[in-house]
Design an enzyme around this catalytic site. Structure first.
Site, mmCIF file in Angstrom:
data_model
loop_
_atom_site.group_PDB
_atom_site.id
_atom_site.type_symbol
_atom_site.label_atom_id
_atom_site.label_comp_id
_atom_site.label_asym_id
_atom_site.label_seq_id
_atom_site.Cartn_x
_atom_site.Cartn_y
_atom_site.Cartn_z
ATOM 1 N N GLY A 79 0.835 -1.194 0.000
ATOM 2 C CA GLY A 79 0.000 0.000 0.000
ATOM 3 C C GLY A 79 0.871 1.245 0.000
ATOM 4 O O GLY A 79 1.964 1.249 -0.576
ATOM 5 N N GLU A 80 0.369 2.318 0.602
ATOM 6 C CA GLU A 80 1.115 3.570 0.732
ATOM 7 C C GLU A 80 1.384 4.261 -0.606
ATOM 8 O O GLU A 80 2.191 5.179 -0.677
ATOM 9 C CB GLU A 80 2.465 3.362 1.423
ATOM 10 N N ALA A 81 0.776 3.815 -1.693
ATOM 11 C CA ALA A 81 1.093 4.293 -3.048
ATOM 12 C C ALA A 81 2.468 3.845 -3.503
ATOM 13 O O ALA A 81 3.038 4.410 -4.439
ATOM 14 C CB ALA A 81 0.978 5.813 -3.165
#
Length: 344
Positions: free
Chosen positions: A305-307
């Protein structure tokens, strides 16, 4: 600034989105045909330049201002044991982002992108989606509005990501609701590292949520309200805003893709201004990408996640644009093109 007074107003906005700029795409194709390479030989690199031009609405796209937006939210369903991490980790990771200690901080720097993290009422987790709607209509619209307002109109490219313990459960619920056949297991993965017992528990929670909210699952926005989370709603709002103001979007992983899936249901080509940066290790993500017709740029087994996957794709786009803007034409280089000589 657009204000969404009701879900019906939001639905109308999702359906009334600007069309592609076909003249900009044609300009890219015309230039590509003159460059010193066989036609189509750069494959997807040529396609992404056309995509950037189409949605930036300019014949020569640019990547001067690349922004990464990470939305963070907490989920009441964590109480069901669907994650090996406690909900407190969400706020702790937001602090880690601020201290530049997370993976996305390093990847944003390498990508030459500005990173902003937007926490959404972390002190107020959503309701347990297996027992009640995750959000009221007011809460849902507030989160959509927060995402919509966060997009800056001077961005050339927007990378979207999220942080929220328990949010792969929400993603599995929403993906299964919009693209599944009622079964929870194909859409439900191990998230941040569940063991076998934890995975079975998570699958049961997703199944219970789908059953509880069965009456609203034909409505993509009501499904997002009942089965999602604040960060998921904000991702939907940000993606809608980007379409409205002419900013192409790189989507990150499973949660991000599930968040914006309602846009594809509400309007033909509702996600045409997005490109899937990567396909994650969560098994449901590949199914969802296929259902949405999205082709990932990368397949690296990521599940952070987290970009993170979106940030990793930015240098690839920079390389594509550098070739398009910097290569010489056949005429400029004095190179014979494939059709420059006639056959006697």
């Amino acid at each position: 600034m657009t204000q969404f007074s009701s879900i019906d107003a939001l639905r109308a906005a999702c359906r009334d989105v600007p069309p592609p700029d076909r003249a900009a795409a044609a300009a890219v194709a015309s230039r590509q045909a003159t460059l010193t390479k066989p036609p189509g030989s750069l494959g997807v690199l040529e396609q992404v330049v056309g995509w950037l031009a189409t949605w930036q609405r300019r014949a020569m796209p640019r990547l001067d201002r690349v922004e990464i937006l990470v939305f963070a939210g907490n989920h009441g369903v964590v109480a069901q044991g669907v994650s090996p991490y406690p909900a407190s980790v969400t706020a702790q990771m937001v602090d880690n982002f601020a201290a530049r200690g997370a993976a996305i901080n390093q990847l944003a720097r390498i990508a030459g992108a500005a990173l902003r993290v937007v926490p959404l009422s972390l002190e107020r987790p959503t309701s347990d989606l297996s027992q009640a709607p995750a959000m009221s209509e007011t809460e849902f619209l507030e989160a959509v509005q927060a995402g919509h307002a966060a997009v800056r109109p001077d961005s050339d490219l927007l990378c979207l990501g999220e942080m929220g313990i328990g949010n792969t459960t929400a993603a599995a619920c929403l993906a299964a609701a919009l693209h599944g056949d009622g079964s929870a297991s194909p859409w439900t993965g191990r998230g941040t590292g569940l063991d076998d017992a934890g995975l079975q528990r998570k699958q049961a929670v997703v199944a219970a949520a789908l059953d509880r909210h069965a009456a609203v699952l034909d409505d993509p926005l009501q499904a997002a309200r009942c089965l999602g989370g604040r960060e998921l709603a904000a991702l939907l709002g940000a993606t809608l805003a980007a379409r409205e103001i002419g900013v192409p979007v790189l989507l990150d992983g499973y949660v991000c893709t599930a968040s914006v899936a309602p846009l594809a249901r509400l309007a033909p080509g509702g996600l045409a201004h997005t490109w899937l940066a990567h396909v994650s290790a969560e098994p449901g993500h590949r199914l969802l990408a296929r259902g949405l017709g999205l082709s990932p740029l990368l397949d690296l087994g990521l599940r952070l996640g987290e970009a993170s996957g979106a940030a990793l794709a930015v240098p690839l786009l920079r390389a594509a644009l550098a070739c398009h803007a910097g290569m010489a034409s056949f005429a400029e280089a004095g190179v014979d093109g494939c059709c420059s000589r006639t056959t006697p």
